[in-house]
Design a protein around this motif. Structure first.
Motif, PDB file in Angstrom:
ATOM      1  N   HIS A  15       0.906  -1.181   0.147  1.00 22.71           N
ATOM      2  CA  HIS A  15       0.060  -0.034   0.037  1.00 22.71           C
ATOM      3  C   HIS A  15       0.865   1.281  -0.115  1.00 22.71           C
ATOM      4  O   HIS A  15       2.026   1.329   0.410  1.00 22.71           O
ATOM      5  CB  HIS A  15      -0.922   0.040   1.126  1.00 22.71           C
ATOM      6  CG  HIS A  15      -0.224   0.214   2.468  1.00 22.71           C
ATOM      7  ND1 HIS A  15      -0.023  -0.750   3.376  1.00 22.71           N
ATOM      8  CD2 HIS A  15      -0.008   1.283   3.219  1.00 22.71           C
ATOM      9  CE1 HIS A  15       0.615  -0.197   4.540  1.00 22.71           C
ATOM     10  NE2 HIS A  15       0.724   1.089   4.412  1.00 22.71           N
ATOM     11  N   PHE A  16       0.132   2.395  -0.301  1.00 20.41           N
ATOM     12  CA  PHE A  16       0.891   3.757  -0.299  1.00 20.41           C
ATOM     13  C   PHE A  16      -0.119   4.319   0.983  1.00 20.41           C
ATOM     14  O   PHE A  16      -1.157   4.188   0.944  1.00 20.41           O
ATOM     15  CB  PHE A  16       0.639   4.681  -1.495  1.00 20.41           C
ATOM     16  CG  PHE A  16       1.546   4.237  -2.680  1.00 20.41           C
ATOM     17  CD1 PHE A  16       2.828   4.398  -2.428  1.00 20.41           C
ATOM     18  CD2 PHE A  16       1.090   3.077  -3.463  1.00 20.41           C
ATOM     19  CE1 PHE A  16       3.638   4.113  -3.631  1.00 20.41           C
ATOM     20  CE2 PHE A  16       1.821   2.841  -4.655  1.00 20.41           C
ATOM     21  CZ  PHE A  16       3.185   3.243  -4.573  1.00 20.41           C
ATOM     22  N   GLU A  68     -15.578   7.788  -3.336  1.00 21.78           N
ATOM     23  CA  GLU A  68     -16.678   8.447  -4.037  1.00 21.78           C
ATOM     24  C   GLU A  68     -16.270   9.151  -5.472  1.00 21.78           C
ATOM     25  O   GLU A  68     -16.883   9.026  -6.247  1.00 21.78           O
ATOM     26  CB  GLU A  68     -17.591   9.225  -3.133  1.00 21.78           C
ATOM     27  CG  GLU A  68     -18.242   8.570  -1.880  1.00 21.78           C
ATOM     28  CD  GLU A  68     -18.757   9.637  -1.090  1.00 21.78           C
ATOM     29  OE1 GLU A  68     -19.266  10.727  -1.451  1.00 21.78           O
ATOM     30  OE2 GLU A  68     -18.965   9.295   0.075  1.00 21.78           O
ATOM     31  N   VAL A  69     -15.148   9.710  -5.466  1.00 20.60           N
ATOM     32  CA  VAL A  69     -14.779  10.438  -6.645  1.00 20.60           C
ATOM     33  C   VAL A  69     -13.778   9.510  -7.408  1.00 20.60           C
ATOM     34  O   VAL A  69     -14.221   9.138  -8.756  1.00 20.60           O
ATOM     35  CB  VAL A  69     -13.922  11.617  -6.372  1.00 20.60           C
ATOM     36  CG1 VAL A  69     -13.495  12.253  -7.674  1.00 20.60           C
ATOM     37  CG2 VAL A  69     -14.655  12.571  -5.431  1.00 20.60           C
ATOM     38  N   LEU A  70     -12.775   8.697  -6.809  1.00 20.17           N
ATOM     39  CA  LEU A  70     -12.036   7.919  -7.736  1.00 20.17           C
ATOM     40  C   LEU A  70     -12.399   6.676  -7.547  1.00 20.17           C
ATOM     41  O   LEU A  70     -11.801   5.877  -8.547  1.00 20.17           O
ATOM     42  CB  LEU A  70     -10.565   8.248  -7.389  1.00 20.17           C
ATOM     43  CG  LEU A  70      -9.903   9.467  -7.434  1.00 20.17           C
ATOM     44  CD1 LEU A  70      -8.339   9.295  -6.904  1.00 20.17           C
ATOM     45  CD2 LEU A  70     -10.069  10.091  -8.848  1.00 20.17           C
ATOM     46  N   GLY A  71     -13.440   5.986  -6.954  1.00 22.80           N
ATOM     47  CA  GLY A  71     -14.025   4.751  -7.023  1.00 22.80           C
ATOM     48  C   GLY A  71     -13.412   3.685  -6.270  1.00 22.80           C
ATOM     49  O   GLY A  71     -13.682   2.567  -6.540  1.00 22.80           O
ATOM     50  N   GLY A  72     -12.491   3.957  -5.450  1.00 26.00           N
ATOM     51  CA  GLY A  72     -11.852   2.799  -4.652  1.00 26.00           C
ATOM     52  C   GLY A  72     -12.903   2.480  -3.766  1.00 26.00           C
ATOM     53  O   GLY A  72     -13.961   3.010  -3.498  1.00 26.00           O
ATOM     54  N   ASN A 100      -4.884  -2.626  -8.232  1.00 28.20           N
ATOM     55  CA  ASN A 100      -3.645  -3.351  -8.090  1.00 28.20           C
ATOM     56  C   ASN A 100      -2.953  -2.796  -6.897  1.00 28.20           C
ATOM     57  O   ASN A 100      -1.751  -3.060  -6.973  1.00 28.20           O
ATOM     58  CB  ASN A 100      -2.959  -3.112  -9.254  1.00 28.20           C
ATOM     59  CG  ASN A 100      -2.811  -1.688  -9.873  1.00 28.20           C
ATOM     60  OD1 ASN A 100      -3.237  -0.762  -9.306  1.00 28.20           O
ATOM     61  ND2 ASN A 100      -1.846  -1.725 -10.745  1.00 28.20           N
ATOM     62  N   VAL A 101      -3.435  -1.919  -6.068  1.00 29.76           N
ATOM     63  CA  VAL A 101      -2.993  -1.282  -4.768  1.00 29.76           C
ATOM     64  C   VAL A 101      -3.802  -0.630  -3.834  1.00 29.76           C
ATOM     65  O   VAL A 101      -4.922  -0.636  -4.391  1.00 29.76           O
ATOM     66  CB  VAL A 101      -1.576  -0.264  -5.165  1.00 29.76           C
ATOM     67  CG1 VAL A 101      -2.660   1.088  -5.616  1.00 29.76           C
ATOM     68  CG2 VAL A 101      -0.777  -0.046  -4.385  1.00 29.76           C
TER      69      VAL A 101
END
Length: 294
Positions: free
Chosen positions: A73-74, A90-94, A151-152
């Motif tokens: 992870h970062f 919510e914005v980037l969809g993680g 992937n992360v």
């Protein structure tokens, strides 16, 4: 926000929390392997055999690189946990893996901050003045949330005063004033845009969605010279992407963007020759690891 059952202190009920921790750890641990399997279905069939498992102890004498299984992870320390979490989910969809918090005490304090306390002693200054909270005595607490992408995983961390409610409100420490990516030790998170997505439109929509949510820090750079925020906003759509068409990076598109906490983000798209370069490098690494018994 999570709809998980909470106790009267605003924390997950212990039984549910244990389940989430175990499930989250399993999910995180499998991300690197799953990502590789998605890109190369043949890898999905190459699960470790009993013989390989029995011989795993020999790996403790192998080169350090063979003992790794990729980046897990970062981590990003944030000023406002709820705001950052909303951006990355919510914005980037993680998707949320798990959350935990109210960490305090000598063990976690020493685990995270020993080097900084030694530095404060060497300089003869109060550790607080160089950003060392009092986790040991419980004056400050640490909360974390893990967000999974394909992937992360990104870990969001917030250090807060003990009286500060979990999630909402500001961090214990002030944010850095200078956020230029040119400072040594600066890091950034890079997101990979899919091959069939229009890069310029993605950046436009990212800014618009963030602005709609009041995340005014989310601003992408432009590839043309602008001297004010008004000029940046008025720039043509094709100024959202730096498309490289020659040299070793031929096929690489990128832009830098600040996130809602002022963090440095990058968005890239890799097509054509540069995509092949990365695929060849991955194939070569797999061969190397296989030869080394990885």
């Amino acid at each position: 926000m999570s709809n998980e059952p909470m106790n009267t202190n605003g924390l997950l009920d212990p039984d549910r929390r244990d389940v989430l921790r175990i499930a989250g750890s399993a999910a995180i641990g499998g991300i690197a392997a799953n990502a590789l399997a998605l890109n190369d279905p043949a890898l999905a069939d190459n699960a470790a055999s009993p013989t390989q498992v029995a011989a795993a102890g020999a790996r403790d004498t192998a080169p350090l690189g063979v003992r790794l299984q990729g980046v897990q992870h970062f981590g990003l320390t944030v000023q406002n946990m709820d705001r950052a979490f909303a951006f990355y989910t919510e914005v980037l969809g993680g998707t949320e893996v798990m959350r935990d918090g109210d960490f305090q005490g000598e063990k976690i304090h020493n685990t995270l901050l020993t080097d900084q306390e030694i530095l404060a002693r060497e300089r003869g200054v109060n550790p607080r003045t160089i950003g060392v909270p009092d986790l040991k005595g419980g004056g400050q607490r640490l909360d974390v949330r893990f967000v999974q992408f394909d992937n992360v995983v990104i870990e969001l961390l917030q250090y807060r005063d003990a009286q500060q409610p979990m999630g909402s409100g500001d961090s214990w420490a002030e944010p850095r004033d200078h956020m230029s990516p040119t400072y040594p030790r600066s890091m950034h998170i890079c997101f990979y845009i899919r091959d069939d997505v229009d890069f310029n439109t993605f950046i436009r929509d990212l800014e618009a969605e963030s602005a709609r949510r009041g995340m005014t820090q989310v601003k992408a750079n432009r590839v043309i010279t602008v001297t004010s925020e008004q000029e940046r906003l008025a720039a043509p759509l094709d100024a959202n992407t730096n498309k490289i068409t020659e040299g070793k990076s031929n096929g690489w598109s990128l832009i830098y963007c600040k996130g809602p906490e002022g963090e440095q983000l990058e968005f890239v798209q890799a097509l054509g020759p540069v995509k092949q370069t990365f695929e060849d490098a991955m194939a070569a690494r797999r061969r190397m690891l296989a030869a080394a018994g990885g």
